[in-house]
Write a protein that holds these residues in place. Structure first.
Motif, PDB file in Angstrom:
ATOM      1  N   VAL A   9     -13.356   3.980  -3.067  1.00  0.00           N
ATOM      2  CA  VAL A   9     -13.497   4.209  -1.622  1.00  0.00           C
ATOM      3  C   VAL A   9     -13.235   5.686  -1.316  1.00  0.00           C
ATOM      4  O   VAL A   9     -13.994   6.316  -0.565  1.00  0.00           O
ATOM      5  CB  VAL A   9     -12.551   3.302  -0.815  1.00  0.00           C
ATOM      6  N   ALA A  10     -12.199   6.251  -1.932  1.00  0.00           N
ATOM      7  CA  ALA A  10     -11.882   7.663  -1.711  1.00  0.00           C
ATOM      8  C   ALA A  10     -13.032   8.545  -2.194  1.00  0.00           C
ATOM      9  O   ALA A  10     -13.447   9.479  -1.498  1.00  0.00           O
ATOM     10  CB  ALA A  10     -10.584   8.032  -2.429  1.00  0.00           C
ATOM     11  N   ARG A  11     -13.562   8.241  -3.347  1.00  0.00           N
ATOM     12  CA  ARG A  11     -14.664   9.035  -3.904  1.00  0.00           C
ATOM     13  C   ARG A  11     -15.903   8.953  -3.034  1.00  0.00           C
ATOM     14  O   ARG A  11     -16.515   9.963  -2.710  1.00  0.00           O
ATOM     15  CB  ARG A  11     -15.005   8.506  -5.314  1.00  0.00           C
ATOM     16  N   ARG A  12     -16.264   7.751  -2.628  1.00  0.00           N
ATOM     17  CA  ARG A  12     -17.507   7.556  -1.874  1.00  0.00           C
ATOM     18  C   ARG A  12     -17.402   8.019  -0.425  1.00  0.00           C
ATOM     19  O   ARG A  12     -18.394   8.412   0.178  1.00  0.00           O
ATOM     20  CB  ARG A  12     -17.930   6.097  -1.947  1.00  0.00           C
ATOM     21  N   SER A  13     -16.199   7.962   0.141  1.00  0.00           N
ATOM     22  CA  SER A  13     -16.038   8.336   1.553  1.00  0.00           C
ATOM     23  C   SER A  13     -15.607   9.789   1.731  1.00  0.00           C
ATOM     24  O   SER A  13     -15.779  10.352   2.812  1.00  0.00           O
ATOM     25  CB  SER A  13     -15.001   7.438   2.222  1.00  0.00           C
ATOM     26  N   GLY A  14     -15.007  10.368   0.708  1.00  0.00           N
ATOM     27  CA  GLY A  14     -14.450  11.708   0.839  1.00  0.00           C
ATOM     28  C   GLY A  14     -13.090  11.720   1.517  1.00  0.00           C
ATOM     29  O   GLY A  14     -12.533  12.773   1.798  1.00  0.00           O
ATOM     30  N   VAL A  15     -12.547  10.547   1.787  1.00  0.00           N
ATOM     31  CA  VAL A  15     -11.235  10.424   2.419  1.00  0.00           C
ATOM     32  C   VAL A  15     -10.200  10.252   1.303  1.00  0.00           C
ATOM     33  O   VAL A  15     -10.329   9.345   0.484  1.00  0.00           O
ATOM     34  CB  VAL A  15     -11.194   9.212   3.386  1.00  0.00           C
ATOM     35  N   PRO A  16      -9.189  11.104   1.243  1.00  0.00           N
ATOM     36  CA  PRO A  16      -8.194  10.998   0.175  1.00  0.00           C
ATOM     37  C   PRO A  16      -7.488   9.638   0.180  1.00  0.00           C
ATOM     38  O   PRO A  16      -7.302   9.019   1.241  1.00  0.00           O
ATOM     39  CB  PRO A  16      -7.199  12.115   0.489  1.00  0.00           C
ATOM     40  N   ALA A  17      -7.081   9.191  -1.005  1.00  0.00           N
ATOM     41  CA  ALA A  17      -6.394   7.904  -1.132  1.00  0.00           C
ATOM     42  C   ALA A  17      -5.135   7.866  -0.276  1.00  0.00           C
ATOM     43  O   ALA A  17      -4.810   6.827   0.311  1.00  0.00           O
ATOM     44  CB  ALA A  17      -6.064   7.619  -2.597  1.00  0.00           C
ATOM     45  N   SER A  18      -4.432   8.988  -0.173  1.00  0.00           N
ATOM     46  CA  SER A  18      -3.220   9.024   0.656  1.00  0.00           C
ATOM     47  C   SER A  18      -3.555   8.735   2.117  1.00  0.00           C
ATOM     48  O   SER A  18      -2.814   8.042   2.810  1.00  0.00           O
ATOM     49  CB  SER A  18      -2.522  10.378   0.525  1.00  0.00           C
ATOM     50  N   TYR A  23      -4.067   5.023   6.785  1.00  0.00           N
ATOM     51  CA  TYR A  23      -4.899   4.226   7.684  1.00  0.00           C
ATOM     52  C   TYR A  23      -4.566   2.748   7.570  1.00  0.00           C
ATOM     53  O   TYR A  23      -4.587   2.019   8.559  1.00  0.00           O
ATOM     54  CB  TYR A  23      -6.387   4.444   7.394  1.00  0.00           C
ATOM     55  N   GLU A  24      -4.259   2.301   6.368  1.00  0.00           N
ATOM     56  CA  GLU A  24      -3.847   0.899   6.185  1.00  0.00           C
ATOM     57  C   GLU A  24      -2.509   0.663   6.878  1.00  0.00           C
ATOM     58  O   GLU A  24      -2.330  -0.339   7.583  1.00  0.00           O
ATOM     59  CB  GLU A  24      -3.733   0.585   4.695  1.00  0.00           C
ATOM     60  N   GLU A  25      -1.592   1.594   6.707  1.00  0.00           N
ATOM     61  CA  GLU A  25      -0.257   1.464   7.303  1.00  0.00           C
ATOM     62  C   GLU A  25      -0.320   1.354   8.821  1.00  0.00           C
ATOM     63  O   GLU A  25       0.423   0.576   9.430  1.00  0.00           O
ATOM     64  CB  GLU A  25       0.587   2.680   6.903  1.00  0.00           C
ATOM     65  N   VAL A  26      -1.219   2.117   9.451  1.00  0.00           N
ATOM     66  CA  VAL A  26      -1.311   2.092  10.917  1.00  0.00           C
ATOM     67  C   VAL A  26      -2.305   1.049  11.421  1.00  0.00           C
ATOM     68  O   VAL A  26      -2.536   0.946  12.622  1.00  0.00           O
ATOM     69  CB  VAL A  26      -1.633   3.486  11.511  1.00  0.00           C
ATOM     70  N   LEU A  28      -5.674   0.691  10.742  1.00  0.00           N
ATOM     71  CA  LEU A  28      -7.088   1.038  10.941  1.00  0.00           C
ATOM     72  C   LEU A  28      -8.002   0.357   9.924  1.00  0.00           C
ATOM     73  O   LEU A  28      -9.139   0.016  10.251  1.00  0.00           O
ATOM     74  CB  LEU A  28      -7.277   2.557  10.855  1.00  0.00           C
ATOM     75  N   ILE A  29      -7.531   0.201   8.705  1.00  0.00           N
ATOM     76  CA  ILE A  29      -8.317  -0.484   7.675  1.00  0.00           C
ATOM     77  C   ILE A  29      -7.410  -1.510   6.994  1.00  0.00           C
ATOM     78  O   ILE A  29      -6.177  -1.399   7.062  1.00  0.00           O
ATOM     79  CB  ILE A  29      -8.915   0.492   6.624  1.00  0.00           C
ATOM     80  N   ARG A  30      -8.057  -2.488   6.355  1.00  0.00           N
ATOM     81  CA  ARG A  30      -7.302  -3.522   5.642  1.00  0.00           C
ATOM     82  C   ARG A  30      -7.961  -3.797   4.296  1.00  0.00           C
ATOM     83  O   ARG A  30      -9.164  -4.058   4.247  1.00  0.00           O
ATOM     84  CB  ARG A  30      -7.307  -4.827   6.433  1.00  0.00           C
ATOM     85  N   PRO A  31      -7.158  -3.764   3.241  1.00  0.00           N
ATOM     86  CA  PRO A  31      -7.735  -4.161   1.955  1.00  0.00           C
ATOM     87  C   PRO A  31      -7.916  -5.679   1.942  1.00  0.00           C
ATOM     88  O   PRO A  31      -7.244  -6.410   2.677  1.00  0.00           O
ATOM     89  CB  PRO A  31      -6.688  -3.715   0.946  1.00  0.00           C
ATOM     90  N   LEU A  32      -8.843  -6.131   1.121  1.00  0.00           N
ATOM     91  CA  LEU A  32      -9.046  -7.577   0.995  1.00  0.00           C
ATOM     92  C   LEU A  32      -8.018  -8.187   0.054  1.00  0.00           C
ATOM     93  O   LEU A  32      -7.781  -9.388   0.083  1.00  0.00           O
ATOM     94  CB  LEU A  32     -10.457  -7.864   0.479  1.00  0.00           C
ATOM     95  N   GLY A  33      -7.443  -7.354  -0.766  1.00  0.00           N
ATOM     96  CA  GLY A  33      -6.448  -7.823  -1.720  1.00  0.00           C
ATOM     97  C   GLY A  33      -6.168  -6.729  -2.718  1.00  0.00           C
ATOM     98  O   GLY A  33      -6.435  -5.553  -2.467  1.00  0.00           O
ATOM     99  N   ARG A  34      -5.660  -7.152  -3.868  1.00  0.00           N
ATOM    100  CA  ARG A  34      -5.340  -6.197  -4.928  1.00  0.00           C
ATOM    101  C   ARG A  34      -5.870  -6.726  -6.247  1.00  0.00           C
ATOM    102  O   ARG A  34      -5.937  -7.920  -6.471  1.00  0.00           O
ATOM    103  CB  ARG A  34      -3.828  -5.978  -5.032  1.00  0.00           C
ATOM    104  N   HIS A  35      -6.201  -5.793  -7.092  1.00  0.00           N
ATOM    105  CA  HIS A  35      -6.538  -6.111  -8.477  1.00  0.00           C
ATOM    106  C   HIS A  35      -5.521  -5.320  -9.281  1.00  0.00           C
ATOM    107  O   HIS A  35      -5.631  -4.094  -9.397  1.00  0.00           O
ATOM    108  CB  HIS A  35      -7.963  -5.674  -8.796  1.00  0.00           C
TER     109      HIS A  35
END
Length: 157
Positions: A9-18, A23-26, A28-35
């Protein structure tokens, strides 16, 4: 359904993982889960990230952007908010144009010193007044048409 890990996601969007984690913390986005330890996202997160970046570029706060997404993640941007933001940006653009033109004038002014340039002194007075009043106003020459460059002061000698 193909899922993407946070690195992709970071690579394709250009948005750093941090930033993605923030964004997840506030909310704005939600992961579907974890692998394993890596967050997994639906590819639709790329569109949402593009909308977030567009909102930020438009001057919306993250809280305002978050309010544009419903509980079901559907985008709902009140058009009145967009009109208000467009008006605000228009005022900022007009003010910045006047300031740009004043700075160009001062740069080209033939006065021996900037402090001897009447337009520069008006600019200083305007900046002081804005600071004291706490609001943005036209930086110089309120009586002139917007966008006109003040005429340089000519040396009488």
């Amino acid at each position: 359904m193909t899922m993407m890990d946070i690195g992709e996601v970071a690579r394709r969007s250009g948005v750093p993982a941090s930033t993605l984690r923030y964004y997840e913390e506030v909310g704005l986005i939600r992961p579907l889960g974890r692998h394993g330890l890596r967050r997994q996202f639906d590819p639709g997160v790329l569109l949402k990230l593009a909308l977030i970046e567009l909102g930020k570029a438009g001057g919306f706060s993250l809280a305002e952007i978050a309010g544009m997404f419903g509980e079901d993640e559907a985008l709902n941007i009140p058009r009145a908010n967009l009109h208000a933001k467009a008006e605000e940006l228009g005022r900022q653009i007009a003010s910045l144009r006047v300031l740009r033109d004043a700075i160009r004038h001062v740069a080209d002014c033939p006065a021996p010193s900037h402090l001897q340039c009447p337009s520069f002194r008006k600019l200083l007075t305007s900046v002081s007044a804005r600071r004291a009043g706490g609001r943005m106003e036209r930086p110089v020459q309120a009586g002139r048409r917007q966008g006109r460059v003040p005429k340089p002061v000519r040396d009488p000698g």
